[in-house]
Design an enzyme around this catalytic site. Sequence first.
Site, mmCIF file in Angstrom:
data_model
loop_
_atom_site.group_PDB
_atom_site.id
_atom_site.type_symbol
_atom_site.label_atom_id
_atom_site.label_comp_id
_atom_site.label_asym_id
_atom_site.label_seq_id
_atom_site.Cartn_x
_atom_site.Cartn_y
_atom_site.Cartn_z
ATOM 1 N N CYS A 2 0.827 -1.010 -0.573
ATOM 2 C CA CYS A 2 -0.076 -0.196 -0.095
ATOM 3 C C CYS A 2 1.138 1.217 -0.033
ATOM 4 O O CYS A 2 2.062 1.266 -0.232
ATOM 5 C CB CYS A 2 -0.815 -0.072 1.570
ATOM 6 N N GLY A 111 1.470 -2.981 4.599
ATOM 7 C CA GLY A 111 1.927 -3.949 5.595
ATOM 8 C C GLY A 111 1.167 -5.130 5.803
ATOM 9 O O GLY A 111 0.095 -5.361 5.551
ATOM 10 N N TYR A 269 9.108 -4.057 -9.220
ATOM 11 C CA TYR A 269 8.571 -3.103 -9.771
ATOM 12 C C TYR A 269 7.631 -2.342 -9.244
ATOM 13 O O TYR A 269 6.302 -1.643 -9.540
ATOM 14 C CB TYR A 269 6.962 -4.836 -9.327
#
Length: 539
Positions: A2, A111, A269
């Site tokens: 996130c 997380g 990524y």
Amino acid sequence: MCGVAAVLLGDPRASTAAVDLYESLFYLQHRGQDAAGISVCHGGRVYQCKSNGMAQKVFSHFADGNALIKNLPGWCGIAHLRYPTAGTSSASEAQPFYINSPYGVSMSVNGNLINSDYLRKFLDTEARRHVNSDSDSELLLNVFANSLHELGKPRVNKDDIFTALRDVYAKCIGAFACTAMITGFGVLGFRDANGIRPLCLGSRPSQTLEGAKDYFLASESIALRQLGFTDIVDLLPGQAVFIEKGGVVHFRQIVERRSYTPDVFEFVYFSRPDSVIDGISVHRSRQNMGAKLAAKLRETLGEEGIRGIDVVIPVPETSNTAAATLASCLGVEFSSAFVKNRYIYRTFILPGQEARKKGIRRKLSPIESEFKGKSVCIVDDSIVRGNTSREIGGRGHSCHRGLMLTNNKKPAYPPLRIILHTLLTLGITELVAYGRTTQEIAEHIHADAVVFQDLDDLTAACIEAAEGENDVGDFEVGVFSGNYITEVPEGYFEHLSNLRGNKEKNGMLVASAGPVNVAAGQQEDPVSFVRPEYSEDVK
């Protein structure tokens, strides 16, 4: 994975914190497209807006900055972009989360916690706190709030906040980077003891109060730089920072550093190429990946095989840098022959195989002339389910021969150990490498061959991209090897898969996953899907 942010304006009379937070969401939008939210504090009150969707959609009813300030006034606040890896996609799980007792605490979490069962039991039976969702982020917030409550003080100070955090680190096992707001007092940022999730802090001169400074916390440095914040530092593993009203900054090492191992997938990524994570340039690390992949390609195919490649084509966009470097190192033509629809996002998140296939076609379209009659080397950042790769290979594009290459994801031995920790929306059997050899993967995606970057090369590419002295000596690579810095308990991934599944019981999904009172001797139903007439309020 996130995105989190927090701001504290040096002028305590300011009311524009939401403007900076809103702007930051656009620089961090790639980190989460499922939901967005902002919470701010003004005059001892919390104002919040959050919902499912991307930032622009969630805040679309605010016509301009003045409307944003009018509805979300505040001198400090926090924000969140959600990429769900646990819980459901319900709007009730959009963050920031808020809890009124004690002191009014809001929190945004990037997380995963791997001991959520223990935490739920602790919060229910010992702390006597009701958890209203499947989100492990709400668990972390409640653990923190309970520790503050146990201090028994009518008002909190900075030392109390750091003391309460020790309990969070003791009880919450996993990878996390969090921002929090203590109503009327200030903002907090803290990071897991292994430094797996990123978080950085910057400052700038106040625009309304001479001599004062504004402070901003964010998952990536790009958000700080674009908003005019400088002197950017990364929070260290196990470290917290609290910035209290008036702009006084306090750093504290809450627990001893266990390691300094950022998630390597940030560099492969997730992160933007114009970010610097833990002193490592994301752009430079991807250049290094391309160079090392070129060397691996020469070793695998030989010079004759290299001469047989007509063109190198990346799958946009995170592969672009590595592919361009690979082409340069091999002396092969480079072409951006896939056109990406910028209004379609990560297709592996979409529910259902058919929906993902349609999403891929909407997302990528080829420039046919760049493929026709050519031997093509396609470079992708990773192969997850293999849907994108299979769709590309299956179409053929009139190419003479297709060679699929990726700049990471060495197939581990045995293949079933390929588990994506940062992509927990997937079940292990959905992964393309599950139960397949490299050649079988190539056949599955309709390629002549697949060449994977060695894991050692991948981590070396990142280490070599460090800017100046750097304490990072290794990375969290469990996403590729199955060996995690924080040991994953048995059944954890199956548990997450079940949470993200589309199971229904009697046709209705109830957002609450907290315990309910049941009659003596009655078995509590652990499943969150119940008929409303059987649900029972806590009395």
